[in-house]
Motif scaffolding. Structure first.
Motif, PDB file in Angstrom:
ATOM      1  N   ASP A  18       0.765  -1.282   0.040  1.00 36.06           N
ATOM      2  CA  ASP A  18      -0.112  -0.152  -0.090  1.00 36.06           C
ATOM      3  C   ASP A  18       0.872   1.299  -0.025  1.00 36.06           C
ATOM      4  N   HIS A  19       1.862   1.369   0.677  1.00 35.75           N
ATOM      5  CA  HIS A  19       2.815   2.319   1.010  1.00 35.75           C
ATOM      6  C   HIS A  19       3.441   2.798  -0.691  1.00 35.75           C
ATOM      7  N   LEU A  20       4.095   1.579  -1.050  1.00 40.91           N
ATOM      8  CA  LEU A  20       4.824   1.962  -2.310  1.00 40.91           C
ATOM      9  C   LEU A  20       3.864   2.256  -3.396  1.00 40.91           C
ATOM     10  N   SER A  21       2.522   1.756  -3.302  1.00 47.22           N
ATOM     11  CA  SER A  21       1.579   2.154  -4.175  1.00 47.22           C
ATOM     12  C   SER A  21       1.410   3.631  -4.299  1.00 47.22           C
ATOM     13  N   ASP A  22       0.999   4.184  -2.948  1.00 48.01           N
ATOM     14  CA  ASP A  22       0.786   5.485  -2.749  1.00 48.01           C
ATOM     15  C   ASP A  22       2.172   6.389  -3.180  1.00 48.01           C
ATOM     16  N   LEU A  23       3.321   6.039  -3.117  1.00 45.81           N
ATOM     17  CA  LEU A  23       4.503   6.628  -3.596  1.00 45.81           C
ATOM     18  C   LEU A  23       4.864   6.674  -5.000  1.00 45.81           C
ATOM     19  N   LEU A  24       4.306   5.596  -5.500  1.00 46.70           N
ATOM     20  CA  LEU A  24       4.505   5.444  -7.115  1.00 46.70           C
ATOM     21  C   LEU A  24       3.437   6.507  -7.687  1.00 46.70           C
ATOM     22  N   ASN A  25       2.001   6.413  -7.256  1.00 42.41           N
ATOM     23  CA  ASN A  25       1.308   7.272  -7.474  1.00 42.41           C
ATOM     24  C   ASN A  25       1.467   8.512  -7.610  1.00 42.41           C
ATOM     25  N   ALA A  26       2.127   9.031  -6.346  1.00 38.79           N
ATOM     26  CA  ALA A  26       2.558  10.493  -6.240  1.00 38.79           C
ATOM     27  C   ALA A  26       3.710  10.941  -7.260  1.00 38.79           C
ATOM     28  N   GLU A  27       4.252   9.806  -7.963  1.00 40.20           N
ATOM     29  CA  GLU A  27       5.273   9.990  -8.971  1.00 40.20           C
ATOM     30  C   GLU A  27       4.630   9.952 -10.279  1.00 40.20           C
ATOM     31  N   GLY A  28       3.201   9.841 -10.330  1.00 35.93           N
ATOM     32  CA  GLY A  28       2.503   9.713 -11.454  1.00 35.93           C
ATOM     33  C   GLY A  28       2.540   8.282 -12.062  1.00 35.93           C
ATOM     34  N   LEU A  29       2.965   7.400 -11.437  1.00 39.11           N
ATOM     35  CA  LEU A  29       2.919   6.010 -11.997  1.00 39.11           C
ATOM     36  C   LEU A  29       1.614   5.327 -11.736  1.00 39.11           C
ATOM     37  N   GLU A  30       1.154   4.604 -12.543  1.00 32.36           N
ATOM     38  CA  GLU A  30      -0.095   3.946 -12.224  1.00 32.36           C
ATOM     39  C   GLU A  30       0.120   2.496 -11.705  1.00 32.36           C
TER      40      GLU A  30
END
Ligand SMILES: Cc1cc2nc3c(=O)[nH]c(=O)nc-3n(C[C@H](O)[C@H](O)[C@H](O)COP(=O)(O)O)c2cc1C
Length: 145
Positions: A18-30
């Motif tokens: 969940d944490h890595l998903s949030d960080l990736l989304n914040a970087e514009g990655l789906e």
């Protein structure tokens, strides 16, 4: 698309996902998170990020076992998949991070391309595994784009 595939018994690997998903989304990655992974629901292209703990005597957590068995028994075409594995475990066990290490080798054996070596997170050293995973993510971000 980054498919985050978790293997977890007590929830720790899921929190990391969940944490890595949030960080990736914040970087514009789906991202798509698969906490009950089914091989036929995960596209065999893009990036697979497998985050799994180890239980039993070096076993995979129950929720990811059918997915791993399906990969072994009926591997799809993996030439368009790049992947990374984050293995979470406890170094007091002889089978430290065995499940994640196994997943890393399995994916390579069936033809996927590793982005990097398997990251092992020792919960004795990192009481908050998210922090170790976050540092790893930041240094590997260019490879995940
Ligand atoms: C019954 C049990 C067996 C375990 N066996 C192993 C093991 O063989 N190797 C290892 O590295 N860690 C082992 N661990 C440690 C877990 O992988 C570690 O606690 C991890 O953070 C659990 O993640 P989870 O919350 O996602 O399930 C074991 C933990 C328990 C409770």
């Amino acid at each position: 698309m980054i498919h985050i595939i978790t293997g977890s018994t007590l929830g720790g690997a899921e929190y990391v996902g969940d944490h890595l998903s949030d960080l990736l989304n914040a970087e514009g990655l789906e991202t798509t998170i698969h906490n009950q992974p089914e091989l036929n629901e995960i596209a065999n292209q893009g990036i697979w990020l497998i985050i799994t703990s180890t239980h039993g005597a070096g076993e995979y957590p129950d929720n990811i076992q059918p997915f791993i068995a399906a990969l072994q028994n009926t591997p799809p075409k993996m030439s368009d998949v790049r992947y990374a594995v984050i293995a979470i475990g406890d170094s007091s066990y002889d089978t430290f991070c065995a499940a994640g290490q196994h997943a890393h080798h399995l994916l390579q054996d069936i033809g996927a391309t590793p982005i990097t070596e398997c990251l092992t997170i020792d919960v004795l050293e990192h009481t908050v595994p998210e922090d170790a995973a976050e540092s790893w993510l930041k240094s590997h971000l260019p490879l995940l784009r």
